[in-house]
Design a protein around this motif. Structure first.
Motif, PDB file in Angstrom:
ATOM      1  N   ALA A 128       0.836  -1.205   0.000  1.00 59.05           N
ATOM      2  CA  ALA A 128       0.000   0.000   0.000  1.00 59.05           C
ATOM      3  C   ALA A 128       0.869   1.254   0.000  1.00 59.05           C
ATOM      4  N   VAL A 129       1.930   1.232   0.776  1.00 63.77           N
ATOM      5  CA  VAL A 129       2.864   2.364   0.808  1.00 63.77           C
ATOM      6  C   VAL A 129       3.512   2.540  -0.564  1.00 63.77           C
ATOM      7  N   GLU A 130       3.874   1.447  -1.195  1.00 63.92           N
ATOM      8  CA  GLU A 130       4.484   1.519  -2.530  1.00 63.92           C
ATOM      9  C   GLU A 130       3.524   2.121  -3.555  1.00 63.92           C
ATOM     10  N   VAL A 131       2.229   1.832  -3.428  1.00 57.19           N
ATOM     11  CA  VAL A 131       1.236   2.431  -4.325  1.00 57.19           C
ATOM     12  C   VAL A 131       1.217   3.943  -4.119  1.00 57.19           C
ATOM     13  N   VAL A 132       1.211   4.367  -2.868  1.00 58.96           N
ATOM     14  CA  VAL A 132       1.183   5.802  -2.560  1.00 58.96           C
ATOM     15  C   VAL A 132       2.438   6.494  -3.113  1.00 58.96           C
ATOM     16  N   ILE A 133       3.585   5.872  -2.926  1.00 65.19           N
ATOM     17  CA  ILE A 133       4.840   6.462  -3.430  1.00 65.19           C
ATOM     18  C   ILE A 133       4.798   6.563  -4.957  1.00 65.19           C
ATOM     19  N   ALA A 134       4.379   5.496  -5.609  1.00 63.12           N
ATOM     20  CA  ALA A 134       4.310   5.502  -7.081  1.00 63.12           C
ATOM     21  C   ALA A 134       3.320   6.561  -7.566  1.00 63.12           C
ATOM     22  N   SER A 173       2.526   9.345  -6.089  1.00 63.57           N
ATOM     23  CA  SER A 173       3.079  10.690  -5.893  1.00 63.57           C
ATOM     24  C   SER A 173       4.122  11.032  -6.948  1.00 63.57           C
ATOM     25  N   GLN A 174       4.737  10.013  -7.522  1.00 61.84           N
ATOM     26  CA  GLN A 174       5.735  10.234  -8.571  1.00 61.84           C
ATOM     27  C   GLN A 174       5.098  10.308  -9.958  1.00 61.84           C
ATOM     28  N   ARG A 175       3.818   9.983 -10.013  1.00 63.80           N
ATOM     29  CA  ARG A 175       3.044  10.067 -11.252  1.00 63.80           C
ATOM     30  C   ARG A 175       3.605   9.209 -12.381  1.00 63.80           C
ATOM     31  N   ASP A 176       4.268   8.126 -12.035  1.00 60.14           N
ATOM     32  CA  ASP A 176       4.789   7.186 -13.023  1.00 60.14           C
ATOM     33  C   ASP A 176       3.728   6.114 -13.252  1.00 60.14           C
ATOM     34  N   ARG A 177       3.009   6.233 -14.355  1.00 58.35           N
ATOM     35  CA  ARG A 177       1.859   5.348 -14.625  1.00 58.35           C
ATOM     36  C   ARG A 177       2.238   3.875 -14.557  1.00 58.35           C
ATOM     37  N   LYS A 178       3.344   3.494 -15.179  1.00 57.73           N
ATOM     38  CA  LYS A 178       3.761   2.083 -15.191  1.00 57.73           C
ATOM     39  C   LYS A 178       4.055   1.596 -13.770  1.00 57.73           C
ATOM     40  N   ILE A 199       2.800   2.791 -10.990  1.00 59.48           N
ATOM     41  CA  ILE A 199       1.525   2.697 -10.265  1.00 59.48           C
ATOM     42  C   ILE A 199       0.829   1.381 -10.603  1.00 59.48           C
ATOM     43  N   ILE A 200       0.790   1.053 -11.889  1.00 54.12           N
ATOM     44  CA  ILE A 200       0.154  -0.194 -12.322  1.00 54.12           C
ATOM     45  C   ILE A 200       0.828  -1.395 -11.673  1.00 54.12           C
ATOM     46  N   GLN A 201       2.151  -1.413 -11.686  1.00 55.64           N
ATOM     47  CA  GLN A 201       2.891  -2.534 -11.093  1.00 55.64           C
ATOM     48  C   GLN A 201       2.639  -2.645  -9.597  1.00 55.64           C
ATOM     49  N   GLU A 202       2.625  -1.525  -8.907  1.00 60.70           N
ATOM     50  CA  GLU A 202       2.417  -1.559  -7.460  1.00 60.70           C
ATOM     51  C   GLU A 202       0.987  -1.949  -7.104  1.00 60.70           C
ATOM     52  N   ILE A 203       0.010  -1.499  -7.880  1.00 60.31           N
ATOM     53  CA  ILE A 203      -1.377  -1.911  -7.629  1.00 60.31           C
ATOM     54  C   ILE A 203      -1.518  -3.408  -7.872  1.00 60.31           C
ATOM     55  N   ALA A 204      -0.860  -3.926  -8.903  1.00 57.35           N
ATOM     56  CA  ALA A 204      -0.902  -5.368  -9.164  1.00 57.35           C
ATOM     57  C   ALA A 204      -0.292  -6.149  -8.002  1.00 57.35           C
ATOM     58  N   ASP A 205       0.826  -5.666  -7.459  1.00 57.26           N
ATOM     59  CA  ASP A 205       1.438  -6.317  -6.292  1.00 57.26           C
ATOM     60  C   ASP A 205       0.482  -6.293  -5.106  1.00 57.26           C
ATOM     61  N   LEU A 206      -0.161  -5.153  -4.886  1.00 55.57           N
ATOM     62  CA  LEU A 206      -1.118  -5.027  -3.793  1.00 55.57           C
ATOM     63  C   LEU A 206      -2.283  -5.997  -3.985  1.00 55.57           C
ATOM     64  N   GLU A 207      -2.816  -6.050  -5.187  1.00 54.84           N
ATOM     65  CA  GLU A 207      -3.947  -6.951  -5.454  1.00 54.84           C
ATOM     66  C   GLU A 207      -3.555  -8.414  -5.241  1.00 54.84           C
ATOM     67  N   TYR A 208      -2.356  -8.788  -5.658  1.00 51.10           N
ATOM     68  CA  TYR A 208      -1.897 -10.155  -5.436  1.00 51.10           C
ATOM     69  C   TYR A 208      -1.906 -10.484  -3.943  1.00 51.10           C
TER      70      TYR A 208
END
Length: 92
Positions: free
Chosen positions: A43-49, A51-56, A58-67
């Motif tokens: 969840a923290v990684e999603v927030v960090i991604a 804030s950096q506005r890096d779309r790719k 964000i997608i990767q971190e949300i996928a990790d969170l969902e897993y």
């Protein structure tokens, strides 16, 4: 079958039929506390991604969170239908 349902089935199978060296089984072996810790980290990684506005990223971190959410769901016997029904109840 969508990918989340397919992945849920794979995770469920790993719980019932452990595979040596499987990260999923590592999480199950460590228990709910470890799974919860990973969820917090992701969840923290999603927030960090975000804030950096890096779309790719964000997608990767949300996928990790969902897993990790799916692992928790299997661990606790929660099905995708349970989540879908809860979300449907919030439509109003």
């Amino acid at each position: 079958m969508d990918i989340r349902t397919e992945l849920y089935s794979v995770i469920q199978d790993r719980k019932e039929h452990p595979v040596e060296g499987s990260y999923t089984n590592f999480l199950f072996d460590k228990g709910t506390d470890k799974i919860s810790k990973k969820l917090g980290e992701e969840a923290v990684e999603v927030v960090i991604a975000a804030s950096q506005r890096d779309r790719k990223a964000i997608i990767q971190e949300i996928a990790d969170l969902e897993y990790h959410l799916l692992v928790l769901m299997v661990d606790r016997g929660i099905t995708p239908d349970d989540i879908e029904n809860e979300l449907k109840s919030r439509r109003s």
